[in-house]
Design a protein around this motif. Structure first.
Motif: not given
Lengths: 727, 177
Positions: A426-428, B35-48
């Protein structure tokens, strides 16, 4: 051997076969339509829809529609196959809605194939039988005495015409064991789908007499079982583009329905997994993969077996397995095709890999730009869970493993393994210094093995057909095949799978059909932005990790772009540098600043403002960036510059010294003028000029206002009297 | 979820409203992950996927609900090319600038689009109809050059086809109104 595993596997196989038997496809007319991103782009969805309507209207229940992935014959898509039991399989190219109607009425209902629409046709006649012979010489079999040539001679001597029985060459069927290598060869008789093993001329005589004339199968010579790529050749063996290839990784492309696990089972699906889990020895898997000489297909070429051994030896027992499907190289689409056309094969390879290294959780990191691939992998994971092939206690072996898809988000650098790991976290997606390598400290600090899609896709073939066979297919250092995405200025674009060590000339000229429009090939660009340009004079170079590196390029993931005389090598270098500069993540200075400055110099050169000092500076900077960048992106970014500087220095000099672009590509150095003697005043140029800088009255010569000309070249293109000159 | 600020109730309500129930539910699921923070990119994909772009309010809401620092969310959202921080036009035109397309004249098609639309890459036409973007490689190199309008792929495009393609979408829009 774990008997439970074998038993459970048989149960699943039977379950899949039952579903397949209910469809009863073997006795029906099958209409096969490709479906992958490019097939759909070419209109495959419309084609399928039209066939559905025709089928419904016909009311026939002995005709079925079958959707497959893509064969990788891109420029001829959409491709449709019509398979009538007992008849030669016919494939049609560039099918549209109108063609569907013709195919359906004439061929499917009327039994008359449309010969002018046949793939890579037109053909004059479809022969009754076709004999495909193995012309692979890697095993030591000599083509001069090869069975195919003798077969053809014998057939004609007996008065059997090519219309009746045609003979074509193909490559390895993968049917030779250790004992047979170099001593026997193989023949595939179509449409009867019989594979024969022949040792001498007497065998050929027997096949002609018994099979061709009397119509009986010669059981004595028949090779049982399912050999690699056999089904593919049964369908596509007559097409020159395909029969010079060795289909190992792509053996199911265009053969099976990528959304059906039952079909995958039918083509030896999960047999490799059952073998591996049945043996119960992860070490055996690693030693097989090592013996197969499989090297990382993402481009790095690191021995997969060694990587797995390191993962398996890690102290920490929590380990992860990642499939790198972040296919970011512009001009490469092999991984997409594998994920869209045969996703279960990739997953099976992953499950085997996970077992070998002792991982219980895996990830498929795939580009967000590949929606269909994501959909198919997602579906494949669901099917595997349903069949108990992912999850707890797989096939009763006690081994647990599950998979999750993680999406990329358009960052080229994420193809680099440490960046990819950061992205999953989930990082850059920025790289980290290695060592420690991911096999020691990777995802969430745990040992992690990352392999490319194609590396995983090779695993089932290694287990099913043997490490020794696989190693023999390639070169001394590197086993198996490599899939290339052939594109650019070449006649036949598409996916080409050839054994390691095949020459570039074979790929580009023989399979690819050479350059379009009869222009000479200038260079072949391999490896994308990290690779280089190989000049035409070096086309005899065998394709392998080490040989391409020696030629100043890299194998890369498999993009292969053919360039011809109209392509400017400085412009190509600039194109790739612009790409790398834009994709540089900015973490380390050499890459961040170096790519920017190199691009500035290249812009000066193509803009006609370059100096000789610029060329020296460019070279020095390129070498510095290559040496001092943090990750593979920066270290490889100078390759396009260095290789063109080395092989095409004269073109750089032309830009700098003579202020001209030999290929007439660089706008700043091109000059358009109208030859008053040739111009008849048709006004075509003036009407097409986007900035209206051409003036003149009808029937009198026109003039270009050089101050306003944007050098778009429209006037040059539209003039039918060669009156516009480009210098 | 425990309160992280003294006006947490209020922040939570605003964030939930900014993202909508489907995404909020997905974020709740993410908290089940080790590790919920690991899903950040997945969440952003859904928002977009839902809103077409990632606005400042969306990013802030994701940071609050996923419990990731706002700076990191903004950093990740701006790092990846796929994420857009501005709203886009009704139709998104992606010109493939991959090697195969480039070699086959994608630059000429891009130039034609730029002159027809009067906007450059990354911009949206003033009527809100079209956004123009350059794609890295769409992986359909065999059919180069490629222009993708929304999900429709236009293969082997020539500069002269550009106005015809645009016209198709304009006429569609007129028909709808």
């Amino acid at each position: 051997m774990n008997a439970d595993v074998a038993k459970q596997f048989e149960v699943l196989q039977a379950r899949a076969e039952k579903v397949r038997a209910e469809q009863d496809r073997d006795h029906k007319i099958v209409i096969q339509v490709g479906s992958a991103t490019c097939e759909n782009a070419a209109g495959a969805r419309d084609v399928l829809d039209e066939f559905r309507k025709h089928l419904a209207a016909s009311g026939r229940d002995d005709i079925v529609l079958h959707q497959t992935g893509c064969t990788g014959r891109c420029s001829r898509e959409p491709i449709v196959g019509v398979f009538v039991p007992g008849r030669m399989p016919i494939k049609y190219q560039q099918v549209d809605r109108a063609a569907v109607h013709e195919i359906f009425t004439s061929h499917v209902l009327g039994g008359r194939p449309l010969l002018d629409r046949v793939l890579d046709g037109p053909v004059e006649k479809v022969s009754r039988h076709e004999i495909l012979y193995c012309a692979s010489q890697r095993c030591g079999w000599d083509e001069r005495t090869a069975c195919g040539v003798a077969m053809e001679k014998k057939l004609r001597e007996r008065g059997i015409s090519p219309d009746e029985v045609s003979v074509s060459r193909t490559t390895c069927f993968g049917a030779c064991g250790t004992k047979e290598v170099g001593k026997v060869s193989h023949l595939l008789v179509r449409p009867d789908k019989v594979l024969y093993r022949v040792a001498d001329e007497a065998d050929l005589d027997e096949i002609i007499q018994r099979h061709v004339i009397e119509g009986k199968v010669v059981d004595r010579l028949k090779v049982p079982g399912k050999t690699v790529g056999r089904k593919f050749f049964e369908i596509y063996g007559d097409v020159a583009f395909f029969n010079r290839q060795s289909r190992v990784v792509l053996r199911h492309n265009g053969v099976i329905d990528p959304t059906s696990i039952e079909e995958y089972f039918h083509y030896r699906g999960f047999q490799a997994l059952a073998t591996v889990l049945g043996r119960g020895d992860p070490q055996w898997v690693i030693s097989e993969v090592t013996a197969a000489k499989l090297r990382g297909r993402g481009g790095g070429g690191y021995p997969t077996g060694r990587k797995w051994a390191m993962g398996a030896a890690a102290k920490d027992k929590t380990r992860y397995l990642i499939c790198n499907a972040d296919e970011g190289d512009p001009g490469a689409f092999m991984d997409r095709s594998m994920l869209e056309s045969d996703p279960l094969n990739v997953l099976e390879g992953m499950i085997i890999g996970a077992y070998a290294i002792g991982a219980h959780q895996g990830y498929v990191y795939v580009r967000a730009e590949y929606p269909l691939a994501i959909e198919r992998i997602d579906n494949a994971i669901r099917l595997c869970r349903e069949y108990g092939l992912l999850g707890k206690n797989i096939l009763g072996s006690g081994f647990d493993f599950d998979l999750e898809i993680r999406l990329g988000a358009g960052a080229f650098v994420c193809g680099e393994e440490t960046s990819l790991i950061h992205s999953i976290e989930g990082e850059r997606g920025q790289p980290a210094i290695r060592p420690p390598y991911p096999t020691e400290r990777g995802l969430w600090g745990k040992p992690t093995v990352i392999n490319n899609v194609e590396s995983f896709a090779n695993v089932t073939a290694i287990v099913n057909y043997g490490a020794e066979w696989f190693a023999r297919l390639g070169t001394e250092e590197s086993g198996g095949t490599k899939v290339f995405a052939l594109a650019g200025r070449v006649r036949h674009t598409g996916l080409v799978e050839v054994p390691m060590g095949t020459t570039l000339a074979e790929v580009v000229s023989e399979i690819g059909g050479g350059a379009v429009g009869g222009k000479g090939i200038k260079a072949v660009q391999t490896g994308g932005p990290a690779g280089g340009c190989i000049p035409a004079a070096w086309l005899e170079t065998p394709v392998d990790f080490d040989t391409l590196a020696k030629a100043g390029s890299i194998m890369g993931s498999g993009g292969m772009i053919v360039l011809d005389e109209t392509d400017c090598m400085v412009d190509i270098a600039q194109y790739f540098m612009a790409f790398s500069q834009d994709e540089s993540c900015g973490k380390c200075t050499p890459c961040r600043e170096g790519t920017k400055r190199m691009l500035e110099i290249l812009n000066r050169v193509t803009g006609g403002r370059g100096t000789m000092e610029d060329l020296d500076r460019l070279r020095r900077l390129a070498l510095l960036v290559k040496k001092s960048s943090l990750c593979g992106l920066g270290r490889a970014a100078p390759n396009p510059v260095l290789s063109t500087l080395e092989h095409y220095r004269d073109e750089y000099l032309a830009h700098v010294v003579d202020r001209r672009c030999p290929s007439k590509k660089c706008k700043a150095l091109v000059h358009y003028e109208i030859n008053a003697e040739k111009c008849i005043g048709c006004t075509a140029c003036a009407r097409n000029c986007p900035v209206e800088c051409i003036s003149g009255t009808r029937k009198s010569p026109h003039v270009i206002d050089q101050a306003r000309c944007i050098k778009c070249g429209r006037c040059f293109e539209v003039c039918r009297f060669d009156a516009v000159t480009r210098t | 979820m425990t309160a992280s600020t003294d006006n947490w109730e209020e922040v939570q309500a605003t964030s939930r409203e900014a993202l909508g129930p489907a995404i909020v539910e997905y974020i709740d699921e993410c908290h089940q992950d080790p590790a919920p923070a690991g899903k950040l990119i997945a969440v952003l994909h859904r928002v977009q996927a839902e809103y077409g772009y990632l606005g400042a309010a969306h990013l802030d809401a994701v940071a609050q609900l996923l419990r990731v620092p706002a700076a990191k969310v903004a950093g990740v959202a701006s790092f990846y090319h796929f994420f857009r921080l501005e709203p886009r036009g009704k139709h998104v035109i992606n010109v493939c600038m991959g090697t195969a397309c480039y070699v086959k004249g994608a630059d000429q098609i891009a130039a034609r689009l730029i002159s027809e639309l009067g906007i450059t890459f990354g911009e949206t036409s003033s009527d809100g109809m079209f956004s123009l973007e350059a794609a890295r490689c769409l992986g359909t190199c065999g059919l180069a050059p490629i222009v993708m309008v929304d999900d429709d792929v236009h293969a082997q495009v020539t500069p002269d086809q550009v106005p015809i393609i645009l016209d198709k979408y304009l006429r569609q829009a007129t028909a709808e109104t």
